[in-house]
Design an enzyme around this catalytic site. Structure first.
Site, mmCIF file in Angstrom:
data_model
loop_
_atom_site.group_PDB
_atom_site.id
_atom_site.type_symbol
_atom_site.label_atom_id
_atom_site.label_comp_id
_atom_site.label_asym_id
_atom_site.label_seq_id
_atom_site.Cartn_x
_atom_site.Cartn_y
_atom_site.Cartn_z
ATOM 1 C CD GLU A 176 -2.528 7.343 5.938
ATOM 2 O OE1 GLU A 176 -3.560 6.725 6.260
ATOM 3 O OE2 GLU A 176 -1.392 6.976 6.271
ATOM 4 C CD GLU A 218 -2.473 1.317 2.742
ATOM 5 O OE1 GLU A 218 -2.896 0.239 3.211
ATOM 6 O OE2 GLU A 218 -2.627 2.411 3.324
#
Length: 449
Positions: free
Chosen positions: A267, A262
């Site tokens: 974020e 991933e």
């Protein structure tokens, strides 16, 4: 009697200074010509020598630093260039973005459901919006807490098949080479109902997801294996909002998460800069990878960048990744502001330094290299697609336990505790959609070619 001092009768005359240019050179006294100071000469020599050495060392350092910066070689071919001047071609069967409709928490225990409603994802004034809203606006607060069955419209579980779930997912491990489009895995009724419906029951602390948001992906339209991604966006404002720009593999070539990897380009947390655990003035990038679902080595490949004034929710910034077989660089606005950068000089199995044997309860498990048949960049040597979303809360630790939040990650009533504390967190959610929403100005993807 007053006594006065009378000025003297004689006038004092002083010799007026003259320029040495008006004086005969033979009469000027030049003691330094008579006896030269060796210490003075040494001081001059040392001063200029060290100055020269300093300049030379700085030039050498600049050169080698410049040479050490990894740069992408070859050409970049455009895969996606979306500026959202119109909403035509953004959503729908032939649209760029696929709206993932799910209410299972995506393996992170998130408190939102993601919908295909234009209330939660839409194009306006040349930008793409992902806007979290309250579920109570459509079904009422009483229904959220007790006595209601909620079936989400157009649930996409049959398409996604849970392949985008992460670490706390209860799904059985997927076989190798499963696809992000779905259709090659058996139907799982239990997981389907968990993803597509919810029942509120106060006796067991079960509630309907109190927030509605959106999760948009290019799983059907655009993916790259090595290349570059740029997303220009303004982050949302709001307590425990979790905006993210990230990538998942099109095919689970090496197995279930995190074996197939991933990539987190960005974020963040919607909490303000005063939040002690990295608020809206921080953005983070990382790679997730590991040989087991509970053995994620992300701690070896992550980083962040801090904005010294204000937050990333105040104005637009460009979030980028440059990704090749030899390096990965994730940065914001400029390469000088890299959140994370790594050169791939060894396999991720060697980098992870995983133990040969681990314990799962009383069972001993011998670890094997899941990337043995890949390149040194495996699992990041496959095609990945892009995801844009805004999560809310969760129980995976992204919002660490503490006095700053009204729930505990290990509690069975975490979502309910969050919702019942609405009077504390809802005032931080702006009424203006331009401030509350994750606003994306452009999305660009290039494939190394």
């Amino acid at each position: 009697m007053t006594i006065y001092n009378a000025p003297p009768d004689t006038k004092v005359t002083r010799e007026r200074p003259k320029s040495t240019m008006l004086v005969d050179a033979e009469t000027l006294h030049k003691p330094w010509l008579e006896k030269k100071d060796k210490h003075s000469r040494l001081a001059y020599l040392l001063t200029y020598s060290f100055a020269f050495l300093g300049i030379a060392a700085a030039a050498v350092k600049c050169y080698f630093d410049w040479k050490s910066v990894s740069m992408m070689s070859g050409n970049l071919c455009s895969v996606l260039d979306a500026n959202f001047d119109t909403d035509e071609g953004v959503f729908g069967d032939d649209g760029i973005f696929f709206r993932e409709v799910d209410m299972s928490g995506f393996g992170n225990g998130e408190f939102e459901m993601t919908t295909n409603s234009p209330n939660n994802s839409f194009v306006h004034d040349g930008a793409l919006y992902i806007l979290p809203t309250l579920t109570e606006d459509s079904i009422g607060s009483d229904a959220i807490l007790d006595g209601h069955v909620f079936n989400i419209t157009d649930c996409t579980f049959n398409i996604t098949r849970g392949i985008s779930y992460t670490q706390s997912s209860t799904h059985d491990p997927f076989t190798l080479n499963t696809t992000a489009i779905g259709s090659d895995t058996e139907f799982d009724a239990k997981d389907y109902y968990r993803a597509c419906s919810a029942v509120s029951n106060s006796s067991v602390n079960s509630i309907i997801n109190p927030v509605q948001s959106a999760r948009l992906s290019t799983r059907k339209t655009a993916s790259i294996r090595y290349g570059k991604v740029e997303v220009r966006a303004k982050l949302p404002t709001g307590y425990v909002m979790w905006p993210a720009i990230w990538m998942l593999p099109v095919d689970n070539t090496y197995g279930s998460w995190p074996m197939s990897g991933e990539i987190d380009i960005m974020e963040a947390r919607g909490n303000g800069p005063s939040y002690p655990k990295q608020g809206s003035n921080y953005v983070r990038g990382s790679l997730n990878w590991g040989p087991m679902i509970w053995l994620n080595a992300v701690a070896k490949t992550y980083g962040w960048w801090k904005l010294r004034r204000g937050g990333y929710n105040d104005e637009f910034h460009t979030y980028s990744i440059e990704w090749t077989e030899d390096f990965v660089r994730i940065y914001v606005d400029t390469r000088l502001h890299h959140m994370f950068e790594t050169k791939i000089k060894q396999s991720f199995w060697d980098r992870g330094e995983f133990p040969p044997v681990i314990l799962n309860g009383s069972e001993s498990i011998v670890l094997e290299d899941p990337w043995v048949n890949g390149t040194k960049a495996a699992p990041f040597d496959q095609r990945f697609y892009l995801i844009l979303d805004v999560g809310v809360g969760g129980t995976n630790g992204w919002f660490p336990d503490g006095t700053e939040k009204p729930w505990l990650d290990g509690s069975q009533s975490a979502m309910k505790d969050f919702y019942l504390a609405k009077d504390k967190w809802l005032p931080s959610w702006p009424e203006n959609p331009q401030d509350r929403a994750f606003v994306i100005d452009s999305v660009k993807m290039w494939q190394q070619c």
